[in-house]
Design a protein around this motif. Structure first.
Motif, mmCIF file in Angstrom:
data_model
loop_
_atom_site.group_PDB
_atom_site.id
_atom_site.type_symbol
_atom_site.label_atom_id
_atom_site.label_comp_id
_atom_site.label_asym_id
_atom_site.label_seq_id
_atom_site.Cartn_x
_atom_site.Cartn_y
_atom_site.Cartn_z
ATOM 1 N N GLU A 218 -21.552 6.771 -8.129
ATOM 2 C CA GLU A 218 -20.567 7.090 -7.091
ATOM 3 C C GLU A 218 -19.142 6.916 -7.609
ATOM 4 O O GLU A 218 -18.280 7.785 -7.381
ATOM 5 N N GLN A 219 -18.890 5.837 -8.314
ATOM 6 C CA GLN A 219 -17.546 5.565 -8.823
ATOM 7 C C GLN A 219 -17.103 6.593 -9.854
ATOM 8 O O GLN A 219 -15.909 6.881 -9.988
ATOM 9 N N ASN A 220 -18.053 7.139 -10.592
ATOM 10 C CA ASN A 220 -17.718 8.070 -11.667
ATOM 11 C C ASN A 220 -18.051 9.520 -11.328
ATOM 12 O O ASN A 220 -17.957 10.395 -12.204
ATOM 13 N N ASN A 221 -18.438 9.761 -10.062
ATOM 14 C CA ASN A 221 -18.697 11.113 -9.573
ATOM 15 C C ASN A 221 -19.679 11.856 -10.484
ATOM 16 O O ASN A 221 -19.430 12.988 -10.924
ATOM 17 N N ASP A 223 -23.480 13.496 -11.188
ATOM 18 C CA ASP A 223 -24.554 14.148 -10.455
ATOM 19 C C ASP A 223 -25.887 13.464 -10.745
ATOM 20 O O ASP A 223 -26.278 13.289 -11.911
#
Length: 271
Positions: A218-221, A223
């Motif tokens: 989530e923090q690093n976007n 997939d």
């Protein structure tokens, strides 16, 4: 190496990142038996280990060779030992058997006057099994292969091994002896005194890693589906960032990359 009433450990001299101090082979026999069974005879290329196993048998006939799973550090020496002794080889995978049929889940073996219960315990690999000796030690013992190690935690050979299977296996193992501590006899490292405690610690560790993994993505976007692809650049990148593994360590990156993909696959299966 420590012994129990029904087991003796003979450690192969093949220490590494994957094998810890080396692969533990086991002799199984009731005290009065004139035969023995051997579990996980080790890797190829170690004739001194075969000699040590034969010496430990001390003239007793080797009745059967059992494999906890197919990985080379457990299974490669089986054909040579079978040829030397005439003993059949049994594993969960039929292609690793010699002169006998494959092991079955919940099969009850009577070998060397000892009762051995076979438990199919996938997760580390799809063919992993544990061998339960209810009459051994104070409250029984269980040979766990690589499913539970004597120290640290085990890797999952994803995609053959899956985290969904592994959680189910750990849940099964922790329920085997909830009130009395069962002795854990791992394929690497030293014995552990309490199966339930070990399985619970492994489950807690995996859930902690899952939480860290979700936050990192989530923090690093990143997939999730890309991360589930084995040997992908995305999985390797997450392994480096999440585990702090050296990008130049081929083995370290392979192991942690498999764990990353196994976690991604687990989340996708449950979503």
């Amino acid at each position: 190496m420590p012994r129990t009433l029904m087991t003796e450990i003979i450690r192969c001299q093949n220490p590494s990142m994957m094998t810890l101090e080396g692969t533990n082979s086991y002799l199984i026999a009731a005290p009065s038996s004139d035969t023995v069974a051997i579990v996980d005879p080790g890797p190829a290329g170690h004739p001194e280990h075969i000699d040590a196993l034969l010496k430990a048998a001390n003239g007793r006939k080797i009745e059967v060779i059992l494999l906890t799973h197919h990985h080379a550090d457990h299974s490669e020496a089986a054909p040579a030992l079978a040829q030397a002794t005439g003993a059949p080889v049994r594993a969960f995978r039929e292609d690793f058997c010699i002169g006998a049929g494959p092991l079955e889940d919940e099969e009850r073996l009577l070998i060397s006057d000892a009762v051995v219960n076979v438990l199919h315990t996938p997760g580390h690999t799809s063919d992993s099994v544990c061998f339960l000796l209810a009459g051994d030690a104070e409250n029984g013992s269980i040979l766990t292969g690589d499913t539970i190690l004597g120290r640290g935690t085990t890797m999952l050979d994803y995609p053959d091994g899956s985290l969904l299977d592994y959680f189910a296996t750990l849940d099964q193992l922790k329920s085997l002896s909830p009130h009395e501590p069962m002795l854990v006899l791992p394929a690497h490292g030293e014995p552990l005194p309490d199966l339930t405690a070990a399985a619970e610690a492994y489950m807690d560790h995996r859930h902690e890693r899952l939480d860290q993994f979700k936050v990192y993505l989530e923090q690093n976007n990143i997939d999730l589906a890309d991360t589930a692809v084995q040997n992908s650049a995305t999985a390797d990148s997450v392994a480096i960032g999440l585990y702090g593994v050296d990008a130049q360590s081929e083995m370290g990156l392979k192991i942690t990359g498999q764990m990353v993909s196994a976690m991604a696959d687990y989340i996708l299966q449950r979503s």
